[in-house]
Scaffold this motif. Structure first.
Motif: not given
Length: 310
Positions: A285-302
């Motif tokens: 991908t070019e960015g992470l905004t479309g992945i989960g909540d946009g922080k780059g990982g399951y635990w990162e989004d938490r």
């Protein structure tokens, strides 16, 4: 392909601001309130930028994590995160010793790939004996064998705007119920979280259990909501690091289910939650905004840091 650093390196001013901000936080009595505030969130993000800045400043892209002699391999490699995915499709693959497994490589690539385990094992391999450091505070040393991620990316060919490698995994962490803004909290699955893993749960997982346990039918799964499966990401600097591999063996044997079979990431200069297990798809991908909540990982989004360098 020459490894490239695509995350902007933090400015020196940003590094100093982060350091000053974090020192200020340590002197406050209401740290929880500060951390929840917009100012606190900015300071914590700046601290993560500082961590990345220092790590990349001190280490070259090819600097290796320490490797150990086989005599120091841990007698038991404690699993982290999920130890027995509940998903129907995964259980069906495990029941057949992962015959029929395909790793999908797509996104910003020139040649999308569907690679079997035999395909992956036929590619150049790397074996490394390294220490896994978990955010929970424990460590274990294991001998990993797998294909360097760089080999897979070279085979697929990256498009010029590719910046991140995203790993989509088979293990459902929770179910998100469809509905409006007032919908209920996502329902957690039986997967043990890093904070709430039951006492002795690591001893409960085995390949035979994962393969033989009764799987829910499609209607049962649908009634629980949309599965939220584990996801993680790294940048191209870490993706092309020589110790970043897609591991299929642990200590000379096929990877056990509890440790991520049939394929898991090893990115040895980061903490354990970055080592995605049960990988089924790799997306460029070019960015992470479309992945989960946009922080780059399951635990990162938490709330965890995206860059977990050690």
């Amino acid at each position: 392909m020459t490894p490239r650093l695509h995350i902007p390196r933090p400015h020196r001013r940003g590094f100093l601001t982060a350091a000053a901000g974090l020192l200020g936080v340590s002197a406050l009595g209401g740290c929880d309130r500060f951390a929840a505030s917009p100012t606190g969130q900015r300071a914590l993000r700046a601290g993560e930028d500082a961590n990345l800045f220092v790590q990349r400043l001190l280490l070259t892209p090819a600097s290796l994590a320490k490797e150990f002699p086989d005599s120091e391999i841990s007698p038991w490699f404690k699993p982290n995160g999920t130890i027995e995915p509940p998903d129907r499709a995964y259980k069906a693959l495990a029941a057949k010793s992962f015959d029929g497994f395909k790793l999908r490589v797509d996104g910003l690539v020139e040649r999308p790939q569907d690679l079997s385990l035999a395909d992956l094992r036929a590619l150049p391999a790397r074996t490394q004996t390294t220490r896994h450091d978990c955010v929970e505070g424990w460590s274990a040393i294991g001998k990993w064998t797998g294909v360097p991620l760089a080999e897979v990316l070279k085979r697929a060919g990256l498009k010029p705007n590719a910046r991140y490698v995203v790993f989509h995994c088979a293990d459902t962490m929770e179910y998100a119920m469809s509905g409006g803004e007032d919908e209920a909290e996502p329902e957690k699955t039986a997967n043990p979280s890093m904070e709430t893993r039951p006492e002795g749960a690591e001893n409960q997982a085995s390949d035979s259990q994962a393969a033989g346990a009764e799987a829910p039918n499609a209607e049962d799964e649908a009634s629980q909501g949309t599965p939220v499966r584990y996801y993680e990401s790294i940048d191209l600097t870490d993706a092309y690091h020589p110790q970043t591999i897609l591991a299929y063996d642990l200590n000379g044997k096929a990877l056990p289910v509890s440790n991520g079979a049939p394929l898991r990431l090893r990115v040895e200069r980061q903490l354990g939650y970055k080592q995605a297990k049960y990988i089924q798809r790799i997306e460029l991908t070019e960015g992470l905004t479309g992945i989960g909540d946009g922080k780059g990982g399951y635990w990162e989004d938490r709330g965890y840091e995206w860059y977990a360098g050690i």
